[in-house]
Scaffold this motif. Sequence first.
Motif, PDB file in Angstrom:
ATOM      1  N   UNK A 111       0.847  -1.182   0.000  1.00 55.72           N
ATOM      2  CA  UNK A 111       0.000   0.000   0.000  1.00 55.72           C
ATOM      3  C   UNK A 111       0.882   1.231   0.000  1.00 55.72           C
ATOM      4  N   UNK A 112       0.300   2.380  -0.290  1.00 58.06           N
ATOM      5  CA  UNK A 112       1.066   3.618  -0.372  1.00 58.06           C
ATOM      6  C   UNK A 112       1.752   3.900   0.960  1.00 58.06           C
TER       7      UNK A 112
ATOM      8  N   UNK B  52      16.054  -1.386   1.069  1.00 59.37           N
ATOM      9  CA  UNK B  52      14.787  -2.054   1.313  1.00 59.37           C
ATOM     10  C   UNK B  52      13.812  -1.194   2.110  1.00 59.37           C
ATOM     11  N   UNK B  53      14.325  -0.156   2.776  1.00 59.17           N
ATOM     12  CA  UNK B  53      13.443   0.691   3.574  1.00 59.17           C
ATOM     13  C   UNK B  53      12.815   1.807   2.749  1.00 59.17           C
ATOM     14  N   UNK B  54      13.175   1.872   1.465  1.00 63.54           N
ATOM     15  CA  UNK B  54      12.580   2.888   0.598  1.00 63.54           C
ATOM     16  C   UNK B  54      11.096   2.571   0.422  1.00 63.54           C
ATOM     17  N   UNK B  55      10.197   3.544   0.598  1.00 62.88           N
ATOM     18  CA  UNK B  55       8.758   3.288   0.429  1.00 62.88           C
ATOM     19  C   UNK B  55       8.444   2.769  -0.961  1.00 62.88           C
ATOM     20  N   UNK B  56       7.403   1.949  -1.059  1.00 69.58           N
ATOM     21  CA  UNK B  56       7.066   1.306  -2.325  1.00 69.58           C
ATOM     22  C   UNK B  56       6.716   2.315  -3.414  1.00 69.58           C
ATOM     23  N   UNK B  57       6.107   3.451  -3.029  1.00 64.70           N
ATOM     24  CA  UNK B  57       5.710   4.418  -4.052  1.00 64.70           C
ATOM     25  C   UNK B  57       6.921   5.114  -4.683  1.00 64.70           C
TER      26      UNK B  57
END
Length: 499
Positions: A229-230, A386-391
């Motif tokens: 999710x965002x 890996x901690x970069x947000x998916x968006x």
Amino acid sequence: MEVLNFLMVGFEVALQPQNLLIAFIGAFIGTIVGLLPGLGPINGVAILLPFAYALGLPVDSALILLAAVYLGCEYGGRISAILLNVPGDAGAIMTTLDGYPLAQQGKAGIALSLSSVSSFIGSTIAFIGIVLFAPLLAKWAIAFGPAEYFALMVFAIVCLTGLVSTQPFKTLIMALMGLGLSTVGMDAITGVYRFTFNSVGLSDGIAFTTVVIGLFSISEILLLLERTTIGKVVLKQSKRSLFNIKEFFSALATIIRGSLIGFFSGILPGAGASVASAMAYTTERKMARDNSQFGKGDLRGLAAPESANNAAACGSFVPMLTLGVPGSGTTAVMMGALMMYNITPGPQLFTEQPTLVWALIASLMVGNIILLVLNLPLVGFFARMLSIPSYILIPIIATVSFVGVYAIHSTIFDLLLCMGLGIVGYVLRKFDFPLAPLILGFVLGELMESNLRRALSISQGELSILWSSNISIGLWVMSALLLILPIVRKYLFIKKNQA
């Protein structure tokens, strides 16, 4: 003693300040190129070759630069394979099987650091092998003709059925699908277009980059979109940046076995890192007492292909230097570099240009040390990706992927084909079909076909040439055993339970 004297002269050349700086630059560029999906060592070396020549670098410095790029690409390919489930090149395909699950478990730092050390050990063992056994191994490698190579490729495909022991039928289907995709395009011998459906975009075949990015990267994006999710991070933050002593020793025997398999595969012209990593992974899985965690995040499943593909990269220099036969596509490009400097690789190179040869061999060890020193401190940085947000992460993956695909032929058709393959890959993954066998089948398909046709051309169509030598007979027997033994083992298991 003569060999050691020559090696010392080689290290004197490789350790010159100019060449050390060149090796560092090459290792850094190679790592960056390697982590970009689909580019791989061939493209990295090919891009830098004209620059090395245009800058007027001496031939030894030019070869040191290209060798460092080559090894750097093999190191870098593991980064995207572990973090994003997207292999940087064919040699890193097997790394995704256990590397990505480890990252999903919050062990990205452990996986990255162990793979870096595994790569270092693999390259070091291969370097020792080159120094000690290069002339002898070159004589053995020349015994492989087209029939033997075809048998070797069949053996590699059969080995794939061992990659996912719980679903060998699905694995075999995917390998055969990969072989089928490799036949698309113009026949190199007859010039006939095959399975192109009158499409100009398919006349040159399907590029490896398009297949690997479509099936791995695009399908991974679709899966990420499905389950995130965002604002949600894609994967957990890595718990540790480095492996511990217990984890290292649990994988040490695997690393040594993988290194030996990789080196001996590397000295066979054309076998390459993809075959080496597949054979090392399969061997380790079959030898393990408990292989239940393979494919789910087993450190041995990560260490085996990583040590093998780097050992194969170093081993591929043996046939290039001693026989004048490229051991891989990348060393074929490096042979072109020698030709540009009016140097012909082959049996006479060790006697006519000993300083050049041993400087190149010494630079493999120097570059290997540079890469270890360069990569280990960056493990934490890579793991924090890996901690970069998916968006943010998903558009970055998509952008890099599409740029990599478009750069091949600069056509919209390749982008559409890549997206189509991505959707197919997404569906296959939803039904638990493994994608690694498809990619390996695709990579091996061209080698299998060309060697089969060359063998049949030599024998004027007589099939017996395929099992006419002791080497090919041995490979056919091992292939048969790999197919029969699981069936026998399953039969005995059922019979034992019924008793």
